[in-house]
Design an enzyme around this catalytic site. Structure first.
Site, PDB file in Angstrom:
ATOM      1  N   GLU A  11       0.864  -1.186   0.000  1.00  0.00           N
ATOM      2  CA  GLU A  11       0.000   0.000   0.000  1.00  0.00           C
ATOM      3  C   GLU A  11       0.891   1.222   0.000  1.00  0.00           C
ATOM      4  OE1 GLU A  11      -2.205   2.725  -0.384  1.00  0.00           O
ATOM      5  OE2 GLU A  11      -3.433   0.922  -0.178  1.00  0.00           O
ATOM      6  N   CYS A 109     -11.578   0.436 -11.346  1.00  0.00           N
ATOM      7  CA  CYS A 109     -12.981   0.797 -11.105  1.00  0.00           C
ATOM      8  C   CYS A 109     -13.330   2.014 -11.964  1.00  0.00           C
ATOM      9  CB  CYS A 109     -13.244   1.058  -9.630  1.00  0.00           C
ATOM     10  SG  CYS A 109     -12.231   2.363  -8.907  1.00  0.00           S
TER      11      CYS A 109
END
Length: 227
Positions: A11, A109
């Site tokens: 991350e 997305c």
């Protein structure tokens, strides 16, 4: 994974990496490592290391417009171009870290062809050692649109884009997503020296569980839209 193998979760944002670490600890996952690095920084330590890599790519977030006002406010054609370039870089890193016979599951997305079909076509053009495989989950969703990548790559590569997956909100009741499963040519190598065992992978989502059933998975994560 039944506490077998190794799960490396990367991350890039420190605050999110901290939350991710806390969640992994809370769930009692003992064979996971959380890293907080640029993907390029991982390559030297993990070259041809992973059986599978899931790239949750940073994208323009068009698929989230319905529920995320910030995604709408931050969108611009320039952001789409920035995200597409970033996705190319992340996929190049993933290509270096996956083993022969391994897989890369790329997802966004967003609806943007520049970040979906065109990203996949550019990747195949740069990396002829990879091919596309139609995910088993694809039967529930729509095919990718090769015609939206006519300006990118070779015709043979564009034809392969039908193996990618489009998830449309008006068809599923959810949000908008894209998925491509790349397979690296070559015979799979089992790294016994590093204690890697062939086990069924239990991952963060059912799709990843189905499409990356190997021992080692690195999740290269980015924000849902550019920041």
């Amino acid at each position: 994974m039944e506490q077998k193998g190794l799960l490396v979760s990367n991350e890039i944002h420190p605050a999110r990496a901290k939350i991710l670490s806390q969640n992994i600890e809370r769930m009692g996952i003992g064979n996971a490592v959380v890293t907080n690095m640029e993907p390029a920084g991982l390559v030297s330590g993990f070259r041809e290391f992973f059986d599978g890599i899931a790239v949750d790519a940073p994208c323009s977030g068009e698929g989230m417009f319905r529920k995320d006002e910030n995604a709408r406010l931050e969108w611009s054609p320039a952001q789409v171009a920035v995200c597409a370039a970033r996705q190319d870089q992340i996929l190049d890193c993933a290509a270096a870290m996956v083993r022969p016979g391994g897989r890369i599951l790329y997802s966004t997305c967003t609806f943007s062809p520049e970040e979906n079909e065109q990203t996949a076509a550019r990747f195949l053009e740069r990396h002829p050692e990879f091919c596309l495989e139609r995910p088993r989950a694809a039967g529930f969703f729509s095919e990718g649109r090769p015609e939206w990548a006519e300006s990118v790559g070779l015709k043979e590569q564009r034809d392969e884009l039908r193996k990618t997956v489009r998830i449309w909100p008006h068809e599923t009741g959810g949000e908008g997503h894209f998925m491509a499963l790349f397979v690296k040519n070559g015979q799979k190598i089992v790294n016994v020296a590093k204690g890697v065992e062939e086990k069924t992978l239990l991952t963060l989502s059912e799709i990843i569980e189905q499409e990356l059933p190997q021992a080692n998975v690195s999740v290269l994560s980015g924000p849902s839209h550019a920041e």
